[in-house]
Design an enzyme around this catalytic site. Structure first.
Site, short mmCIF file in Angstrom:
data_model
loop_
_atom_site.label_atom_id
_atom_site.label_comp_id
_atom_site.label_asym_id
_atom_site.label_seq_id
_atom_site.Cartn_x
_atom_site.Cartn_y
_atom_site.Cartn_z
N ASP A 51 0.83 -1.21 0.00
CA ASP A 51 0.00 0.00 0.00
C ASP A 51 0.87 1.27 0.00
OD1 ASP A 51 -2.52 -1.26 0.06
OD2 ASP A 51 -2.34 -1.62 2.21
N ASN A 127 -4.84 8.60 2.01
CA ASN A 127 -5.23 7.98 3.28
C ASN A 127 -5.70 9.00 4.30
OD1 ASN A 127 -4.89 5.27 2.88
ND2 ASN A 127 -2.88 5.12 3.84
N ARG A 153 -7.19 18.93 23.22
CA ARG A 153 -5.86 18.86 23.85
C ARG A 153 -5.39 17.41 23.77
NH1 ARG A 153 -8.19 22.89 26.84
NH2 ARG A 153 -6.84 24.64 27.32
N ASP A 155 -2.29 14.56 21.65
CA ASP A 155 -1.14 14.39 20.75
C ASP A 155 -1.40 14.95 19.36
OD1 ASP A 155 0.16 13.13 22.77
OD2 ASP A 155 0.26 11.15 21.83
N ALA A 167 -6.66 2.48 7.64
CA ALA A 167 -5.23 2.65 7.93
C ALA A 167 -5.05 3.25 9.34
CB ALA A 167 -4.60 3.50 6.83
N TYR A 168 -4.35 4.35 9.46
CA TYR A 168 -4.08 4.95 10.78
C TYR A 168 -5.38 5.22 11.53
CZ TYR A 168 -1.60 8.09 14.07
OH TYR A 168 -1.06 8.68 15.19
N ASN A 169 -6.39 5.68 10.82
CA ASN A 169 -7.70 5.97 11.44
C ASN A 169 -8.23 4.79 12.25
OD1 ASN A 169 -10.49 7.35 11.55
ND2 ASN A 169 -10.92 5.42 10.49
N LYS A 170 -8.06 3.59 11.71
CA LYS A 170 -8.58 2.41 12.40
C LYS A 170 -7.79 2.15 13.69
CE LYS A 170 -10.01 -2.35 11.84
NZ LYS A 170 -9.27 -2.84 13.02
N ALA A 190 -4.85 10.36 21.08
CA ALA A 190 -4.62 10.48 22.52
C ALA A 190 -5.09 11.82 23.09
CB ALA A 190 -3.14 10.24 22.83
#
Ligand code: NAD
Length: 272
Positions: A51, A127, A153, A155, A167-170, A190
């Site tokens: 990917d 993505n 507030r 990360d 991808a990162y979202n999951k 976070a």
């Protein structure tokens, strides 16, 4: 066949030996089938790798994405943007010979970074785009369609496309969206949530017509990750996110695996 009828194909491969071997095999077979192999103004871009390679191929050709179709061969084990396995080169060549121009198209993200000095940088993501403050907790106001929605507030914040939702979202706890749903998703990285600081805490799916704005509250250094590339900026005034007017087009071949099969294969596997 006239030269003008012959399709122009660009091949891009990741660095590993397996991908190179597949590229060489494909090169020979496409030449034999009278395709024109060129990196310049291709009709079709074939990425060989994973990917990440398809993301790189998209960014290499994003300026001409309206007239390009992408197809991916994966040489690893998992592929959301890759329809063919490394042993299916012959099948891909056969499908390309029969190709009539059919395509499937998915939304991408339009990102406008506005700097305090008035400079603006426009980027597109396949993505997601993720903003983080480098030195300390990021404090940022989030606006959805001009509604001052929350003060974040934590990360950072990721805004993903439907195809980026797996991808990162999951990993951030966001929902998986079918790629034909024209929506963006905001996911918190976070977030600080206690009696003083409050955010919604869940991911938010925003429809096509809505604009998302993130306004960092401190003059500081921020990283903005667009897919597999990260940029560092000083003094961002705000970032706007919208669904882009253009879409990414993939070659629609009989091998275009159903989205739900991909999700199942990637995250669940066989169910007894
Ligand atoms: P990479 O090659 O390490 O890719 C990370 C993983 O994400 C790979 O397994 C890849 O197959 C998978 N992936 C990429 N796009 C996907 C998609 N749309 N759906 C499902 N899986 C997908 O790193 P890279 O090549 O730099 O890829 C960048 C992408 O990696 C980013 O766009 C981001 O989505 C993802 N990423 C994920 C995390 C995480 O899950 N914690 C962290 C950073 C980046």
């Amino acid at each position: 066949m006239k030269n003008t009828d012959r399709k122009k194909i660009a091949l891009l491969s990741s660095k590993n030996p397996k991908s190179h071997a597949v590229m060489n095999e494909l090169w020979t077979k496409l030449k034999e089938a009278h395709f024109i192999l060129t990196p310049k103004n291709p009709d079709i871009v074939i990425s060989i790798g994973g990917d990440g390679m398809l993301l790189s191929a998209f960014h290499k050709y994003e300026a001409i994405m309206d007239r390009v179709r992408f197809v991916g061969i994966h040489t690893g084990h998992l592929g959301f943007y890759t329809d063919y396995r490394d042993f299916e080169v012959d099948k891909l060549v056969e499908n390309l010979k029969l190709d009539t121009g059919a395509r499937v198209s998915y939304p991408i993200l339009h990102v406008r970074v506005k700097m305090m000095n008035g400079r603006e940088i426009v980027m597109r993501a396949l993505n997601e785009a993720t903003i983080k403050r480098l030195s300390k907790t990021m404090v940022a106001d989030v606006f959805i369609n001009k509604v001052p929605f929350e003060r974040f507030r934590g990360d950072g914040i990721s805004v993903s496309t439907p195809t980026g939702s797996t991808a990162y979202n999951k990993s951030l706890g966001g929902a998986v969206l079918h790629p034909t749903i024209e929506a963006l998703q905001i996911a918190e990285v976070a977030s600080l949530n206690n009696r003083v600081y409050r955010t919604l805490g869940s991911s938010i799916v925003v429809p096509k017509k809505d604009k998302i704005v993130i306004e960092p509250k401190h003059d500081d250094r921020y990283s903005v990750s667009i897919d597999n590339r990260t940029f560092v900026y000083d003094n961002i005034e705000q970032i706007e996110y919208q669904i882009d007017n253009s879409k990414i087009h993939f070659l629609a071949t009989p091998s275009h695996t159903s989205f739900w099969n991909r999700v199942k294969d990637a995250f669940i596997g066989e169910v007894e």
